[in-house]
Design a protein around this motif. Structure first.
Motif, PDB file in Angstrom:
ATOM      1  N   GLN A 122      47.685  41.195  45.085  1.00  0.00           N
ATOM      2  CA  GLN A 122      46.753  41.277  43.693  1.00  0.00           C
ATOM      3  C   GLN A 122      46.364  40.171  42.955  1.00  0.00           C
ATOM      4  O   GLN A 122      45.243  40.224  42.605  1.00  0.00           O
ATOM      5  CB  GLN A 122      47.900  42.313  42.641  1.00  0.00           C
ATOM      6  CG  GLN A 122      48.116  43.408  43.071  1.00  0.00           C
ATOM      7  CD  GLN A 122      47.035  44.484  43.721  1.00  0.00           C
ATOM      8  OE1 GLN A 122      46.165  44.721  42.739  1.00  0.00           O
ATOM      9  NE2 GLN A 122      47.004  44.775  44.866  1.00  0.00           N
ATOM     10  N   GLN A 151      42.243  39.521  42.524  1.00  0.00           N
ATOM     11  CA  GLN A 151      41.839  39.104  41.094  1.00  0.00           C
ATOM     12  C   GLN A 151      40.810  38.088  41.009  1.00  0.00           C
ATOM     13  O   GLN A 151      39.819  38.049  40.409  1.00  0.00           O
ATOM     14  CB  GLN A 151      43.188  39.058  40.060  1.00  0.00           C
ATOM     15  CG  GLN A 151      43.495  40.287  39.740  1.00  0.00           C
ATOM     16  CD  GLN A 151      44.831  40.668  38.889  1.00  0.00           C
ATOM     17  OE1 GLN A 151      45.355  39.343  38.493  1.00  0.00           O
ATOM     18  NE2 GLN A 151      45.511  41.440  38.819  1.00  0.00           N
ATOM     19  N   SER A 195      45.162  48.855  44.676  1.00  0.00           N
ATOM     20  CA  SER A 195      44.847  48.026  43.436  1.00  0.00           C
ATOM     21  C   SER A 195      45.569  48.579  42.288  1.00  0.00           C
ATOM     22  O   SER A 195      45.652  49.634  41.887  1.00  0.00           O
ATOM     23  CB  SER A 195      43.461  48.163  43.233  1.00  0.00           C
ATOM     24  OG  SER A 195      42.629  47.689  44.357  1.00  0.00           O
ATOM     25  N   SER A 196      45.874  47.360  41.519  1.00  0.00           N
ATOM     26  CA  SER A 196      46.903  47.766  40.227  1.00  0.00           C
ATOM     27  C   SER A 196      45.611  48.011  39.317  1.00  0.00           C
ATOM     28  O   SER A 196      44.613  47.467  39.507  1.00  0.00           O
ATOM     29  CB  SER A 196      47.377  46.472  39.846  1.00  0.00           C
ATOM     30  OG  SER A 196      46.697  45.456  39.477  1.00  0.00           O
ATOM     31  N   THR A 223      43.567  44.909  38.292  1.00  0.00           N
ATOM     32  CA  THR A 223      42.961  44.330  39.575  1.00  0.00           C
ATOM     33  C   THR A 223      41.596  45.271  39.552  1.00  0.00           C
ATOM     34  O   THR A 223      40.370  44.380  39.666  1.00  0.00           O
ATOM     35  CB  THR A 223      43.602  44.425  40.768  1.00  0.00           C
ATOM     36  OG1 THR A 223      44.911  43.945  40.813  1.00  0.00           O
ATOM     37  CG2 THR A 223      42.509  44.057  41.984  1.00  0.00           C
ATOM     38  N   ASP A 258      42.178  56.096  33.753  1.00  0.00           N
ATOM     39  CA  ASP A 258      42.629  55.072  33.105  1.00  0.00           C
ATOM     40  C   ASP A 258      41.869  54.511  31.896  1.00  0.00           C
ATOM     41  O   ASP A 258      40.642  54.577  32.180  1.00  0.00           O
ATOM     42  CB  ASP A 258      42.788  53.805  34.165  1.00  0.00           C
ATOM     43  CG  ASP A 258      43.024  52.543  33.827  1.00  0.00           C
ATOM     44  OD1 ASP A 258      43.874  52.100  34.409  1.00  0.00           O
ATOM     45  OD2 ASP A 258      43.178  51.898  32.559  1.00  0.00           O
TER      46      ASP A 258
END
Lengths: 158, 795
Positions: free
Chosen positions: B470, B474, B518-519, B522, B556
């Protein structure tokens, strides 16, 4: 020293001596976790490890692990010597000691340990003197023997 | 009455149980029998039964019902029962149990028993589990025993006193005099106990420490006796005379010599002697040497002695025994600050220990290696450390990564090396780095402007290989967003040239956006990067717009908000887009916004809320007119829009130009307020007039407002307008204000049309007017070739 544990390769406790006040539950938890950690280590690894906030010194003799938790300022190498001295004492007392001796005579193992260490520190640095003291205490015990073969409430023989 | 089997029988029975269940059964039976026996009056087998209970307890079964029996047994006159009773007390009772208080009296009595073995039991138990209260009660007894008894008891009393002092510090003063006199004894056990006691007293009380400094000569004498004297079989261990006592004396000397010139001087020779004469082939000799080294390094020793000590550690490092190597590194760690050069000499061996199999050794080696990094060895050390990082155990990864970052920051020989190192760490151990790494790295990259091209190429390539780390992803997304145009340029002097197309870049970013690895953070980086590219690339802006609009309905909330705001940037605020998304300025380290993920998105967010507050909420048409009157607005009519009611941002209503001007002033932007839009009549027939006015939104966007009025004597209903535009132009017709045109022009109908002309073709519109009047339907078409205030050729 904070505590000493003896356990087999299957993780069965053969002796536990605690020099710090901890409840039964806490002792069980520490024993279980520490035993697991040590059993997971490979044979050639270091005898010392940091576990939680303790310094652990351990050594394996045949089928038994001898494990001590010592304070920060304690000398790890001399702790190994202490463990070795205890094994020698057991060996001299039982004559070629093996795990079974310690299982069937666990109270004797404790008596020997208590004659070698007091409050977590070595009290007698001479092997001979420790063994002599145990011998004398055993003799004293025999003067008022507990009846090994009594099956009912009968008074002792003198 | 149940039968009671001998101890050995019971143990045998338990061991032969084949399952846990069977074992439990045996134990339950035995415990029941034992309980019954306890309840009975005195019988010969009492100690026996307690012993059985203790065995059961050691297996992990509850045995608290034996506590009172222990108390009873301790009070028994028989030695055998006392022995097991005290053992039981040490195993079953601890100072937290109430029952432990009950044995205080028995202990007191037994301390003055005529038989030394009984005394010994009491001393042992007190030292093992005595509570503070018990200690206070019995301290004077112990002191008495310290002075007047045989060696056997004295040595035990000394250690008992140690326990008391640990529990009740104030009682230390009580034991000091007795401890002092014990140093004159010959018995090793007593000496050992005395030294331990004095050590404890000195550690806790500086006053006592001062007093005991005077004993240094005596201690030195005793040590000399041990080291030089002839062979004493009783205390010899592999050629070392009483190593246990030696180690304890050395430790006491360390405490006494610390920060004291005189005391350190007095022990200097002795330490040198021990260091040189002790045989180091066996562990026991090394134990003594180890303690000596610790003492030498801690007191004010002569430099020659210090060198000797560090050399001993160096020899330890080369020892075959892993334990010795571990000990050596632990000690070197303590002095790496003060004796840095001495430790540096052993750097090679220490670095080799990084490859050791044992995790404890590895950890020590890592800590030492990091401490030994300096400007002169940074390149070679970093090679080793990075190698270590790729194969190190997971629990050490984060420590190694942050250590490497610190070292790189302090000693980086060049910026490119620095960036390379950080990238290497991110690729190998990206999951274990701390959160500040990402902003720190971004800040570093922005400051190295000459390497932007190189960095973005490297990161792009890293992104293509692996998107699971991650932190790396990023940083890569951020760089691609910032320096995307450098990536497209193709050549870069420091890296191999590679052809990257706009689609490739957008593909990469989309992959990150869509990947389940991916978080959320990210993905936010990737989305913002995608948005930034809209001003840096030329061909695929539409693709960017569609990506951004998709995320306008993402679950999200963070992503959704950003996407909606970026959408607004495309539509309403297109003229601001370039300014908002331009290159970031060089960041100061530790600037207030530093730790937040600074991105263009943040800047946009700040501006938008101001807009929202100023924007009027949706109103029905007449109320809007009223509002206009309040504002003293122009004849332009307000068009309530069909905007989706997104709570984060409702599309602001097309403001009258004056109000728009005020808004822009509020923002402090220098944009000139748009002049009132010119109105042109595009259709006039049969009393129906349609006028048109435009407002330019951006380079390629235009909002057209069509106003219809009816100056005939009859009302017009079902009034609709339809529009058609050339193929490359996008058209969006908003809902009309109504479809009823009252007679005599009392009211108008307005309709807004949003046009987008990205290809900047000649803008034409075909307008179809249809309505019904007095029951008949009318339809007409008109072509509009020019739009006032807007020319197809751009500005």
């Amino acid at each position: 020293m904070q505590f000493m544990l003896l356990f087999s390769r299957q993780g069965k406790l053969r002796l536990q001596k605690w020099y710090v006040p901890l409840s039964d539950k806490e002792r069980k938890k520490i024993s279980r976790d520490l035993v697991q950690t040590i059993l997971a280590r490979k044979p050639k690894m270091c005898s010392f490890l940091e576990w939680r906030d303790l310094k652990i010194v351990y050594k394996r003799y045949a089928s038994l692990y001898f494990c001590c938790a010592v304070e920060d300022q304690d000398n790890e190498l001399i702790t190994l010597e202490i463990i070795h001295r205890y094994v020698e004492l057991l060996d001299k007392y039982f004559g070629s000691v093996c795990e079974l001796d310690i299982i069937f005579n666990f109270e004797k193992a404790y008596f020997i340990l208590d004659e070698f260490l007091l409050g977590g520190e070595a009290q007698e640095t001479s092997k001979k003197n420790v063994l002599k003291a145990i011998e004398q205490a055993d003799l004293l015990q025999e003067r008022w023997p507990a009846c090994w073969h009594c099956w009912s409430a009968v008074v002792i023989c003198s | 009455m149940s039968l009671s089997v001998p101890l050995h029988e019971m143990i045998r029975a338990i061991r032969s149980a084949r399952t846990q269940c069977e074992e439990r059964g045996v134990i339950q039976r035995e415990c029941a029998a034992i309980r019954a026996q306890f309840r009975q009056a005195d019988n010969g087998g009492r100690s026996h039964n307690l012993a059985k209970l203790l065995y059961v307890h050691m297996l992990g079964y509850p045995a608290h019902f034996g506590q009172m029996e222990c108390v009873r047994m301790i009070g028994s006159p028989r030695y055998s029962e006392k022995r097991v009773g005290y053992l039981g007390a040490m195993m079953l009772l601890d100072e937290k149990q109430d029952a432990s208080l009950l044995i205080t009296n028995s202990i007191k009595n037994d301390l003055s028993h005529s038989n030394q073995y009984v005394q010994s039991l009491a001393l042992c138990t007190l030292a093992c589990m005595g509570s503070a209260e018990m200690c206070r009660d019995l301290a004077s007894e112990i002191d008495r025993l310290l002075r007047a008894s045989n060696s056997f008891i004295k040595k035990k009393a000394a250690l008992c006193a140690v326990h008391i002092v640990r529990k009740v510090q104030d009682l230390g003063e009580l034991f000091a005099p007795a401890a002092r006199s014990l140093l004159t004894e010959k018995n090793h056990g007593v000496l050992h106990g005395a030294v331990v006691l004095i050590t404890e007293l000195c550690e806790r009380n500086p006053e006592t420490l001062k007093q005991f400094r005077q004993t240094v000569p005596d201690l030195v004498q005793i040590m000399k006796g041990l080291v030089i004297s002839s062979y004493s079989p009783d205390h010899d261990v592999a050629g070392v005379s009483d190593p246990f006592l030696q180690v304890r004396i050395l430790r006491l000397l360390r405490i006494l010599g610390r920060n004291d010139e005189a005391a350190s001087d007095a022990m200097n020779d002795l330490l040198a002697q021990v260091a040189t004469n002790t045989d180091s082939t066996k562990t026991v000799g090394n134990a003594v040497l180890y303690e000596t080294v610790l003492t030498v390094l801690d007191i004010n020793s002569e430099s020659g002695l210090r060198v000797l000590a560090v050399n001993i550690l160096g020899r330890f490092l080369l020892n075959n025994d892993r334990n010795i190597r571990y000990i050596a590194m632990t000690s070197l760690q303590k002095i790496v600050g003060t004796d840095h050069n001495a430790v540096q000499r052993h750097r090679g061996t220490i670095v080799d220990c990084l490859k050791d199999q044992d995790a404890s050794v590895k950890r020590r080696a890592l800590e030492l290696s990091l401490a030994l990094v300096s400007a002169s060895n940074i390149r070679s050390m970093m090679k080793e450390l990075l190698l270590f990082l790729s194969s190190c155990p997971p629990e050490l990864r984060s420590q190694a990564a942050s250590g490497i970052f610190n070292a790189a920051e302090r000693y980086a020989p060049s910026q490119r090396w620095h960036i390379d190192t950080i990238l290497h760490v991110l690729t190998t151990a990206g999951g274990d780095v701390r959160d500040e790494t990402v902003p720190n790295l971004i800040q570093l990259i922005t400051n190295t402007s000459e390497l932007h091209c190189y960095t973005v190429h490297k990161l792009y390539r890293a992104l293509l290989t692996d998107i699971s780390q991650q932190s790396l992803v990023q940083v890569a997304c951020w760089c691609i967003g910032e320096y995307g145009e450098l990536l497209l340029r193709g050549e870069c002097q420091e890296a191999e040239p590679v052809q990257v197309s706009e689609d490739d870049i957008l593909d990469a970013l989309e992959t990150v956006l869509q990947s389940h690895m991916s978080s959320p953070a990210t993905r936010a980086y990737a989305l913002t990067a995608t948005m930034k590219l809209s001003t840096r690339i030329t061909d695929n802006v539409d693709r960017i717009r569609s990506i951004v609009s998709i995320y306008g309905s993402c679950i999200d909330v963070e992503l959704q908000q950003r996407a909606v705001e970026y959408n607004a940037l495309f539509k309403k605020y297109d003229h601001m887009r370039a300014a908002v998304l331009e290159r970031m300025p060089v960041m100061e380290k530790n600037s207030p916004g530093h730790t937040n993920k600074e991105s263009a998105g943040e800047a946009v967010k700040e501006i938008q809320p101001v807009n929202i507050k100023q924007a009027l909420p949706q109103q029905p048409a007449n109320q809007a007119y009223d509002l206009l009157d309040l504002l003293g607005g122009s004849e332009e009519s307000l068009q309530p829009s069909l905007a989706p009611s997104s709570t984060a941002l409702g599309l602001p209503i097309h403001m009258p130009s004056t109000a728009g001007g005020d808004l822009l002033d509020l923002l402090g932007l220098e944009a000139t307020p748009p002049a009132p839009a010119p109105t042109v009549t595009v259709y006039e027939k049969n009393g129906v007039t349609v006028t048109l006015s435009c407002e330019k939104q951006s380079d390629s966007g235009l909002t057209v407002t069509l106003t219809a009025s009816n100056c005939t004597d009859s009302d017009i209903s079902s009034f609709t307008l339809q529009a058609a535009v050339p193929k490359s132009v996008q058209l969006h017709m908003k809902a009309p204000s109504g479809d009823f045109l009252p007679s005599q022009g009392t009211a108008k109908v307005t309709q807004m049309v949003v046009l987008s002309n990205p290809n900047k073709v000649n803008l034409k519109m075909r307008l179809r007017v249809s309505y019904s009047k007095q029951g008949s339907a009318f339809q007409d078409t008109v072509q509009i070739d020019s739009f006032p205030g807007f020319s197809a050729a751009g500005h």
